[in-house]
Design an enzyme around this catalytic site. Structure first.
Site, PDB file in Angstrom:
ATOM      1  N   ARG A  45      28.030  47.564  44.113  1.00 45.25           N
ATOM      2  CA  ARG A  45      26.653  47.969  44.408  1.00 45.25           C
ATOM      3  C   ARG A  45      26.574  49.344  45.062  1.00 45.25           C
ATOM      4  O   ARG A  45      25.505  49.927  45.194  1.00 45.25           O
ATOM      5  CB  ARG A  45      25.989  46.913  45.300  1.00 45.25           C
ATOM      6  CG  ARG A  45      25.707  45.632  44.528  1.00 45.25           C
ATOM      7  CD  ARG A  45      25.386  44.469  45.414  1.00 45.25           C
ATOM      8  NE  ARG A  45      25.514  43.222  44.666  1.00 45.25           N
ATOM      9  CZ  ARG A  45      25.605  42.032  45.215  1.00 45.25           C
ATOM     10  NH1 ARG A  45      25.597  41.906  46.527  1.00 45.25           N
ATOM     11  NH2 ARG A  45      25.721  40.960  44.474  1.00 45.25           N
ATOM     12  N   THR A  65      47.473  47.687  37.932  1.00 42.02           N
ATOM     13  CA  THR A  65      46.907  49.037  38.017  1.00 42.02           C
ATOM     14  C   THR A  65      45.384  48.924  37.969  1.00 42.02           C
ATOM     15  O   THR A  65      44.834  48.212  37.126  1.00 42.02           O
ATOM     16  CB  THR A  65      47.420  49.913  36.868  1.00 42.02           C
ATOM     17  OG1 THR A  65      48.827  50.118  37.046  1.00 42.02           O
ATOM     18  CG2 THR A  65      46.742  51.276  36.851  1.00 42.02           C
ATOM     19  N   LEU A  66      44.729  49.597  38.883  1.00 40.39           N
ATOM     20  CA  LEU A  66      43.259  49.596  38.944  1.00 40.39           C
ATOM     21  C   LEU A  66      42.752  50.971  38.531  1.00 40.39           C
ATOM     22  O   LEU A  66      43.381  51.987  38.852  1.00 40.39           O
ATOM     23  CB  LEU A  66      42.780  49.287  40.361  1.00 40.39           C
ATOM     24  CG  LEU A  66      43.290  47.980  40.989  1.00 40.39           C
ATOM     25  CD1 LEU A  66      42.852  47.895  42.452  1.00 40.39           C
ATOM     26  CD2 LEU A  66      42.778  46.770  40.214  1.00 40.39           C
ATOM     27  N   GLU A  67      41.637  50.995  37.824  1.00 41.23           N
ATOM     28  CA  GLU A  67      41.037  52.276  37.422  1.00 41.23           C
ATOM     29  C   GLU A  67      39.774  52.465  38.249  1.00 41.23           C
ATOM     30  O   GLU A  67      38.749  51.839  37.973  1.00 41.23           O
ATOM     31  CB  GLU A  67      40.707  52.254  35.930  1.00 41.23           C
ATOM     32  CG  GLU A  67      41.919  52.081  35.022  1.00 41.23           C
ATOM     33  CD  GLU A  67      41.949  50.736  34.321  1.00 41.23           C
ATOM     34  OE1 GLU A  67      40.888  50.138  34.107  1.00 41.23           O
ATOM     35  OE2 GLU A  67      43.047  50.264  34.009  1.00 41.23           O
TER      36      GLU A  67
END
Lengths: 203, 340
Positions: A121, A141-143
């Protein structure tokens, strides 16, 4: 989808190295998960970040050969952020990071990683390739992208995402080979696609 | 400006940054809560090219890892040697052992008088009496030169001892991995020979190297000698002899300090099998006790794969480094959140 009781059971099995268990290190509080009533496990942000440098490269071509992959690796920059420090993600910027937790999925579990509504948000998108395959091993792995209007400070160790798990009845296949887990975010390689190659041919 | 160079290199992201906290904890225990650790990959060629402590910065611990191996978590134990330099400075061990060294230098000159006057023929008409050794300013100068060289050497022996007593077998294995069979250049006289260092680690380090396929540890190493004048040969021979005589004392002193100040960090063999089982299951340690336990488990895992630690096994080394470094991060996470 696994509920909180089943999630807790899978985590306990994982702690006992049961091949059908889900192992997460550092382990989340199993008691809290069991009592939460939620159907997900919350994960924390790791300490390594990879950003793509702004450069004179004019485009990223999905049909690239190995040499160009190496150029791509050179175009990225690694950062290590200690606990207690922060990384500022400016509006419109994109950075790879990873979960603090290392996970080992059994062949009988798959899942999805999703954001936390609190962050979503405020414009922080954490994942766009959300599938976690059975047998996955390593840190996710995070984008991370800031689609909001103001910079966001993110801190290693903060709660960043959650995983939802699905049982795969009688699952036996592993998506990962041996010696494949990674602790740092990974840009990855674009796999060759023979069908695409055929479609692009002159004939 | 070597310090600035060190800081610059510390930004290299190949470094095993996860180990910083664990080393800071150990440094705080050994040296004091004001210890400031600078961790980097400064060693261009070998671990023994850089002064790792500065008298002007006594609370700074400079941990230099070899630049080409900075991502290899299995060589982390060698930073135990560098910690040793700061302990040496902090405990003022030079003052404590200087009389022993001085006595050793005089004893060596007396016992090797024929060689002495061959190298220092201006003293050929003199006799090696106590008075002569105490009062002759020229002989005193030679004693001082030998003592200085021997003090450098015993400091290095002490540092190996700190590394051995903190890290156990992984110190010896990392030492062997990085330094065997030779440095590739002439030995520096300020250091004991590699063979002697290996001998001391094997004899006094409390490590059963036969269990790790290194039953003849010192024979794994060879030293290349620089061309030396007769005087340099005498100095070097004297310093080596003093080093050999004091080696057991250095290891005893290091054991005493590590046991008193950092026992909770020192390698504990019983803590390692549980970590090895995690590595065999392809996951990091869940409840590691200390950095040395984790690295020892990493070495045990690697050796159990019967692959050794060769360049051809680079993939396996990178893999175990991932698990070791993640386990070290878990250690930090658990310590920081213990009271949360």
């Amino acid at each position: 989808m696994l509920d909180c009781v089943e999630l807790a059971r899978k985590l306990r099995l994982g702690n006992d190295a049961d091949p059908n268990g889900l192992c997460i290190v550092p382990e989340p509080s199993i008691c809290e998960i069991e009592k939460s009533g939620e159907a997900s496990v919350t994960l924390r942000l790791g300490r390594w970040f990879v950003s793509l440098r702004q450069s004179s490269q004019t485009f990223f071509d999905t049909d690239i050969d190995h040499a160009e992959h190496e150029n791509e690796a050179r175009a990225s920059k690694n950062y290590f952020v200690p606990f207690g420090k922060e990384f500022v993600l400016h509006p419109g910027r994109f950075v790879l990071s990873s979960t603090l937790e290392w996970m080992k999925f059994p062949p009988t579990l798959g899942g999805y990683v999703g954001g936390k509504s609190t962050w979503a948000r405020r414009g922080l998108i954490i994942e766009t390739a959300a599938g976690i395959h059975p047998g996955f091993n390593g840190c996710l792995t995070l984008e991370l992208t800031n689609v909001g209007e103001v910079p966001i400070k993110i801190r290693p160790g903060m709660k960043i995402c959650q995983i939802f798990l699905h049982a795969i009845p009688e699952g036996k296949a592993h998506s990962s080979g041996l010696l494949t887990g990674r602790r740092r975010p990974y840009l990855g390689k674009v796999k060759g696609d023979p069908i695409l190659k055929s479609l692009q041919g002159d004939g | 400006m070597p310090i600035l160079g060190f800081l610059l290199r510390s930004t290299n992201t190949r470094n095993s940054f996860e180990a910083y906290y664990a080393f800071s904890e150990i440094a705080n225990s050994l040296i004091g809560s004001d210890a400031k650790v600078i961790f980097s990959s400064e060693w261009d060629f070998s671990p023994i090219t850089y002064p790792m402590s500065f008298p002007a910065l006594p609370s700074y611990v400079l941990l230099g890892m070899p630049s080409l191996e900075s991502a290899n978590a299995l060589v982390l134990p060698l930073a135990g040697h560098e910690l040793g330099h700061s302990v040496w400075l902090n405990e003022d061990l030079e003052s404590r052992f200087a009389p022993d060294v001085d006595e050793g230098a005089k004893r060596f000159i007396k016992a090797n008088w024929a060689h002495f006057i061959e190298a220092f023929d201006e003293h050929k008409d003199r006799q090696p009496t106590d008075e002569e050794l105490a009062d002759n300013m020229f002989i005193k100068l030679t004693i001082s030169d030998i003592s200085q060289l021997a003090l450098y050497q015993i400091e290095e022996i002490f540092c190996d001892a700190v590394g051995s007593h903190l890290f156990g077998q992984s110190y010896a294995l990392a030492f062997h991995y990085l330094l065997a069979p030779s440095l590739g250049f002439d030995r520096a006289l300020e250091y004991p020979t590699l063979q002697n260092r290996a001998e001391f680690i094997a004899k006094f380090g409390g490590i059963n190297l036969a269990d790790h396929g290194l039953s003849n540890f010192s024979n794994e190493f060879e030293d290349r000698w620089p061309p030396m004048t007769k005087r340099q040969q005498f100095h070097s021979s004297a310093a080596d002899t003093i080093g050999i005589a004091l080696a057991e004392k250095m290891f005893g002193c290091a054991l005493d300090i590590v046991s008193r100040k950092a026992a909770s960090f020192a390698a504990l063999p019983s803590a390692q099998p549980g970590i090895v089982r995690k590595f065999e299951n392809s996951v990091p340690a869940r409840e590691p006790r200390s950095l040395p336990d984790i690295v020892n488990a990493g070495w045990t895992y690697l050796q159990s794969q019967k692959s050794g630690i060769q360049e051809t096994d680079r993939g396996r080394i990178e893999w175990i480094s991932e698990l070791v470094l993640k386990s070290i991060e878990v250690l930090e996470f658990r310590n920081r959140t213990a009271n949360a």
